[in-house]
Write an enzyme that holds these catalytic residues in place. Structure first.
Site, short mmCIF file in Angstrom:
data_model
loop_
_atom_site.label_atom_id
_atom_site.label_comp_id
_atom_site.label_asym_id
_atom_site.label_seq_id
_atom_site.Cartn_x
_atom_site.Cartn_y
_atom_site.Cartn_z
N ASP A 9 0.88 -1.16 0.00
CA ASP A 9 0.00 0.00 0.00
C ASP A 9 0.93 1.23 0.00
OD1 ASP A 9 -2.42 1.57 0.61
OD2 ASP A 9 -1.45 1.85 2.54
N ASP A 11 -0.04 5.09 0.80
CA ASP A 11 -0.34 6.06 1.87
C ASP A 11 -0.38 5.35 3.23
OD1 ASP A 11 -1.85 8.54 2.92
OD2 ASP A 11 -3.34 6.96 3.20
N GLY A 46 -7.53 4.15 2.97
CA GLY A 46 -7.66 3.14 1.92
C GLY A 46 -8.90 3.28 1.04
N ARG A 49 -11.43 8.86 -2.79
CA ARG A 49 -11.70 10.27 -2.45
C ARG A 49 -13.19 10.53 -2.28
NH1 ARG A 49 -9.25 13.84 -6.90
NH2 ARG A 49 -7.54 12.41 -6.46
N SER A 116 -5.04 5.54 -4.33
CA SER A 116 -4.84 6.96 -4.64
C SER A 116 -4.60 7.24 -6.12
CB SER A 116 -3.64 7.49 -3.84
OG SER A 116 -3.39 8.83 -4.21
N ASN A 118 -3.29 9.96 -6.92
CA ASN A 118 -2.06 10.75 -6.88
C ASN A 118 -0.80 9.88 -6.78
OD1 ASN A 118 -3.05 13.60 -6.84
ND2 ASN A 118 -4.17 12.84 -5.06
N ASP A 170 -1.91 -0.38 5.93
CA ASP A 170 -2.13 0.35 7.19
C ASP A 170 -3.63 0.55 7.46
OD1 ASP A 170 -2.56 2.27 5.10
OD2 ASP A 170 -2.48 3.83 6.62
P1 B16 Z 1 -6.58 10.29 -3.68
P2 B16 Z 1 -3.76 4.06 -0.09
C1 B16 Z 1 -5.65 5.97 -0.19
O1 B16 Z 1 -4.32 5.57 -0.41
C2 B16 Z 1 -5.75 6.77 1.11
O2 B16 Z 1 -5.45 5.93 2.23
C3 B16 Z 1 -7.15 7.33 1.29
O3 B16 Z 1 -7.21 8.10 2.47
C4 B16 Z 1 -7.48 8.18 0.05
O4 B16 Z 1 -8.82 8.68 0.15
C5 B16 Z 1 -7.33 7.34 -1.20
O5 B16 Z 1 -6.01 6.82 -1.28
C6 B16 Z 1 -7.59 8.15 -2.46
O6 B16 Z 1 -6.59 9.13 -2.58
O7 B16 Z 1 -7.53 11.32 -3.23
O8 B16 Z 1 -5.13 10.75 -3.66
O9 B16 Z 1 -6.96 9.66 -4.99
O10 B16 Z 1 -3.74 3.93 1.40
O11 B16 Z 1 -4.67 3.07 -0.79
O12 B16 Z 1 -2.37 4.11 -0.69
MG MG Z 2 -2.89 3.19 3.20
#
Ligand code: B16
Ligand code: MG
Length: 220
Positions: A9, A11, A46, A49, A116, A118, A170
């Site tokens: 993962d 974030d 996880g 958005r 994400s 991003n 996480d």
């Molecule tokens: P974004 P992961 C997730 O990343 C985040 O934990 C979660 O809080 C967020 O809403 C999601 O990505 C989408 O992110 O807005 O940047 O597209 O933990 O799956 O790496």
């Molecule tokens: Mg995460």
């Protein structure tokens, strides 16, 4: 089953962008006068958005139109990306680089499995874009965690069977997604107390490779 790949993962596992998500959502909640705290924030780990926004808006009496929701999500992402501008390789979490190097040395494939959108920008900022054998992220999936799609996609991109993979996560949503994909899971940080995690750790400094190899020998 042999361990062929480890899916990370992003974030909260590779880098602490989870704090930036919190700060950006906090600004949006304050602007909208919606109650938001770190406990509610835990439920956003996880998940996508738009699903995160729905969880936040569930604490408001106001009804938001689709257009308003899109604007809030867009604004949140602008604040979040502003914070990501300061990210550098120094922000890679403890234990990550050593673990990646040990896996590469043992010919075990490494992938990213993140919700994400991003992900490419974050990996660029921390200098790890070219280090992974596969990157599955929010841009390439329809359903976010706890759906197994992102991890199954990572396994497919790597050309390995799901049961040959271990996921490091996480988030409870991520541990559930790994289990639904038929993979073993390591819970770190916020997921260190997740009952379904096969290995539970505060951070990756205490994970040794033998532990990872052994976990894939256990029947679930
Ligand atoms: P974004 P992961 C997730 O990343 C985040 O934990 C979660 O809080 C967020 O809403 C999601 O990505 C989408 O992110 O807005 O940047 O597209 O933990 O799956 O790496
Ligand atoms: Mg995460």
């Amino acid at each position: 089953m042999n361990l062929s790949a480890v899916i990370f993962d992003l974030d909260g596992v590779i880098v602490s962008t989870d704090e930036f998500h919190y700060q950006a959502w906090k600004q949006i909640s304050d602007q909208e006068q919606i109650y938001f705290d770190r406990e509610i924030n835990e439920r956003l780990r996880g998940v996508s958005r738009m699903e995160s926004l729905e969880i936040i808006l569930s604490h408001s009496d106001k009804t938001y139109s689709e257009n308003e929701k899109n604007q809030l999500a867009h604004r949140k992402n602008e604040i979040y990306c502003e914070l990501l501008n300061n990210l550098s390789p120094n922000d890679i979490l403890p234990g990550v680089i050593n673990l990646l190097m040990s896996l590469i040395a043992r010919n075990i494939k490494i992938a990213i499995g993140s919700s994400s959108k991003n992900t490419p920008f974050i990996l660029d900022q921390i200098g790890l874009t070219t280090n992974f054998d596969a990157i599955a992220d929010g841009n390439s999936i329809k359903k976010s965690k706890p759906d197994p799609e992102v991890f199954l996609l990572a396994a497919k991109m790597l050309g390995v069977k799901p049961e040959e993979c271990v996921v490091i996560e996480d988030a409870k949503a991520g541990i559930d997604a790994a289990k639904a994909a038929g993979m073993k899971a390591v819970g770190v940080g916020s997921a260190a107390h997740c009952v379904d995690a096969n290995i539970k750790l505060n951070d990756l400094t205490s994970l040794d490779l033998e532990q990872l190899l052994e976990v894939n020998e256990i029947r679930s």
